[in-house]
Each structure stands twice: as structure tokens, then as C-alpha cells.
Design a protein around this motif. Sequence first.
Motif, mmCIF file in Angstrom:
data_model
loop_
_atom_site.group_PDB
_atom_site.id
_atom_site.type_symbol
_atom_site.label_atom_id
_atom_site.label_comp_id
_atom_site.label_asym_id
_atom_site.label_seq_id
_atom_site.Cartn_x
_atom_site.Cartn_y
_atom_site.Cartn_z
ATOM 1 N N LYS A 102 -10.856 3.849 1.333
ATOM 2 C CA LYS A 102 -9.499 4.286 1.053
ATOM 3 C C LYS A 102 -9.334 4.624 -0.425
ATOM 4 N N LYS A 103 -9.023 5.867 -0.735
ATOM 5 C CA LYS A 103 -8.855 6.293 -2.125
ATOM 6 C C LYS A 103 -7.432 6.073 -2.623
ATOM 7 N N HIS A 104 -6.518 5.837 -1.710
ATOM 8 C CA HIS A 104 -5.114 5.682 -2.093
ATOM 9 C C HIS A 104 -4.570 4.366 -1.552
ATOM 10 N N PRO A 105 -4.838 3.241 -2.254
ATOM 11 C CA PRO A 105 -4.356 1.941 -1.773
ATOM 12 C C PRO A 105 -2.834 1.863 -1.676
ATOM 13 N N GLU A 106 -2.143 2.732 -2.422
ATOM 14 C CA GLU A 106 -0.678 2.721 -2.366
ATOM 15 C C GLU A 106 -0.145 3.188 -1.016
ATOM 16 N N ILE A 125 4.683 -4.569 10.409
ATOM 17 C CA ILE A 125 4.220 -3.769 9.264
ATOM 18 C C ILE A 125 4.199 -4.656 8.021
ATOM 19 N N VAL A 126 3.048 -4.642 7.338
ATOM 20 C CA VAL A 126 2.890 -5.450 6.123
ATOM 21 C C VAL A 126 2.291 -4.585 5.028
ATOM 22 N N GLY A 127 2.907 -4.618 3.868
ATOM 23 C CA GLY A 127 2.372 -3.909 2.714
ATOM 24 C C GLY A 127 1.532 -4.831 1.850
ATOM 25 N N GLY A 128 0.597 -4.254 1.091
ATOM 26 C CA GLY A 128 -0.215 -5.033 0.160
ATOM 27 C C GLY A 128 0.367 -4.991 -1.245
ATOM 28 N N GLU A 129 -0.350 -5.564 -2.200
ATOM 29 C CA GLU A 129 0.121 -5.611 -3.587
ATOM 30 C C GLU A 129 0.318 -4.218 -4.169
ATOM 31 N N GLN A 130 -0.532 -3.263 -3.753
ATOM 32 C CA GLN A 130 -0.471 -1.915 -4.318
ATOM 33 C C GLN A 130 0.283 -0.914 -3.436
ATOM 34 N N THR A 131 0.773 -1.387 -2.300
ATOM 35 C CA THR A 131 1.454 -0.475 -1.378
ATOM 36 C C THR A 131 2.797 -0.028 -1.943
ATOM 37 N N PHE A 132 3.027 1.288 -1.957
ATOM 38 C CA PHE A 132 4.319 1.812 -2.392
ATOM 39 C C PHE A 132 5.379 1.524 -1.319
ATOM 40 N N VAL A 153 7.237 -7.248 7.857
ATOM 41 C CA VAL A 153 7.047 -8.634 7.439
ATOM 42 C C VAL A 153 7.239 -8.678 5.932
ATOM 43 N N ARG A 154 8.149 -9.508 5.472
ATOM 44 C CA ARG A 154 8.621 -9.440 4.087
ATOM 45 C C ARG A 154 7.601 -9.911 3.056
ATOM 46 N N LYS A 155 6.657 -10.779 3.476
ATOM 47 C CA LYS A 155 5.639 -11.274 2.546
ATOM 48 C C LYS A 155 4.286 -11.272 3.240
ATOM 49 N N GLU A 156 3.227 -11.073 2.433
ATOM 50 C CA GLU A 156 1.875 -11.204 2.978
ATOM 51 C C GLU A 156 1.598 -12.677 3.249
ATOM 52 N N ILE A 157 1.148 -12.971 4.478
ATOM 53 C CA ILE A 157 0.821 -14.342 4.858
ATOM 54 C C ILE A 157 -0.511 -14.351 5.606
#
Length: 343
Positions: A102-106, A125-132, A153-157
Motif C-alpha cells: 500500500k503506497k497510500h496509508p492515508e 469500519i476502523v481507521g489507522g493512525e495515518q488514515t484520513f 469503530v471509534r478507536k482501534e482495539i
Amino acid sequence: MSIINKAAAIGGGVIGAGWVARLLLNGIDVSIFDPDPEASRKVGEVMKGARRAYKQMLPGGLPKEGKLTFAKTIAEAVADADFIQESVPERLDLKHRVLAMKKHPERLVVGHPFNPVYLLPLVEIVGGEQTFPEAIEVAKELYASIGMKPVVVRKEIEAFVGDRLLEAAWREALWLVKDGICTVEELDDIMRYSFGLRWAQMGMFQVYRVAGGEAGMRHFMAQFGPCLKWPWTKLMDVPEFNDELVDLIATQSDEQAHGLSIRELEKIRDDNLVAIMEALSKQNKGKGWGAGALHKDYTRQLAKLAAKKPVSKAAEKAKAAKPVKKAVKPAKAEKSKKSKKKG
């Protein structure tokens, strides 16, 4: 109407094949990569079940299926795809190798479904630290366009909300069978003849709100909250996962199946899921309730798609080649307008 033009699926196991089925049955072309030499057959089996279920949902006819292509590499599978769904086995090293491309982690988000993916609409749906944040909104739109219910999901768990709940119930169930309190079949009967029916249409908190009577949730929590400290469960203990436990559970599970194959049980499951959602779609004065309301909208969406006549490639080429005529205003009309302005 789906806003996905072409999709790619990485992994064609139970979940991956379920994604492929949902996408294809929404008329979306899918390119899939799976190194398993049996991948084509396994995906085909899932497609048979999915088509059967969708024919019950849409007796008037299904939309034209998307085209399925088996790619030789991941790069080939994802070429020109505007939606990529990864469903490789739950091995961290494998996940890292696949997602390292993946070249675009956002843009990367996790979309966690439930089996069977082609019928159960929820996707966590869960976003990561770099997800826009914009990527999460796009993901919600993409999943909703194929008839799903996206919940962010509001936080990564560790794991997901659904898996955490299932893990708690599964752990307790193993203890109850291991300790000889009940059999596998008896435990399943306790679930499906009682709170399983309630959960299918209200979930946990709304069910307990009603259980609190006219005073609602506050009364329920005041009445039943203290018993959470009582030593009822072995929830935080893990039974030793040895051959003895596996044999006990597997043997009782074989007896419970009464000779039905996995494919036969899948058909029964799918028939029941369609029937439950159809029933819920008629509730709330015809507006539908819970998953039934979404099911109602989804079947309408698919019926509209099925009613559209596919345009042939020859017709598309002819339309593209046809010169566009520009509208020219008559000279008299122009004169008339100018005279009016002067006046």
C-alpha cells in the motif's frame, strides 16, 4: 446504486468469497487473487449459495452479474480497481506482506464483515493512525452503495466490537460444555429459542431497556448491576484448548448436525436469514425495522438495477462516434431579445 466500478479481492476464503459474491451480485466486475489451487471451485460454491439466496430476495429476477477474473498476482488483481478488499488468513506476517504494497496509508481502512458477507449487512469500519477522516467517509459510502450498514469503530482495539462480544460468549460456552453443564446442542437451543430472537431485532441495550419496565434502563441497571460482581461466570478464565476439549466439542457438534453437510447447513442458514430480514422489512407500519429496513431498501435497489436493460458494446461505440450537434439560436430570436433590452 453502487459507486464502485471495478473491485479487487485479495483472498478467496469464506470471507473473501462472500465479498466477491456481494460485489458480483451488485453488477460489479471483480478481479481476485488467491494462490489456493482450489480457489475457483470454492468461490464457485459460495456463489451458488449466494445466487440461491438472492433469487429468494428478488423473485422478479437478479441484476446482471459482474464479471469475475482470477488474477495470477496481487498487482494484476488490483490494476484499475477503485475498491480493494483484503481477506487473507489471520496471520500477522502475511497481513504485513500484503498490506506493505500500500503506497497510500492515508486511504487504508479496515472493513470487517460478518459471515455470510453476501447476506449480513453489517461492516465495522476502523481507521489507522495515518488514515484520513475523508477515507473513512468514502469507505462508508462505498459499503452503503452495495447494501451494507457501515458502523465506524471509534478507536482501534484488539479485534472488533462484534468479535469481542462473540469471544466472550464463546469462552463461556466452552466452559459450560467442558464442565458438563450442557451439551453443544442444548446450549445452541438456549440461545436460539430465547435471547437470540430478541437480539435479531433489538440488540442488547434496547432489549434491556424494555426489560427495565416503565422506568427503563436506569431501573434495569439498578436492579441487575450488582449481580455482575457475583461469581456466576468463568468469563476471564480460558479452558485449556487440548485434544480432549476439541474432541468433546467436535463430537457433540457432529451429533447435532444429524448428517447434514456444511453446504446443506449453509442453505438452511441463508434461507432463515432471508426469511428473518423479510419479516423485519414488513414491521414498523411497512417501513421496516433494524436490518429489515435496510433489507427493504437493498432489494429495491437491486430490483431497479435488474430492470435496467444492458447497453451493448456496439451501441456504446455508436453513441460515442455520433457527432454532437450544437444548438444554434435563430437570428430572429436574438434580434427580438436585443430590442427588448433596448426598450
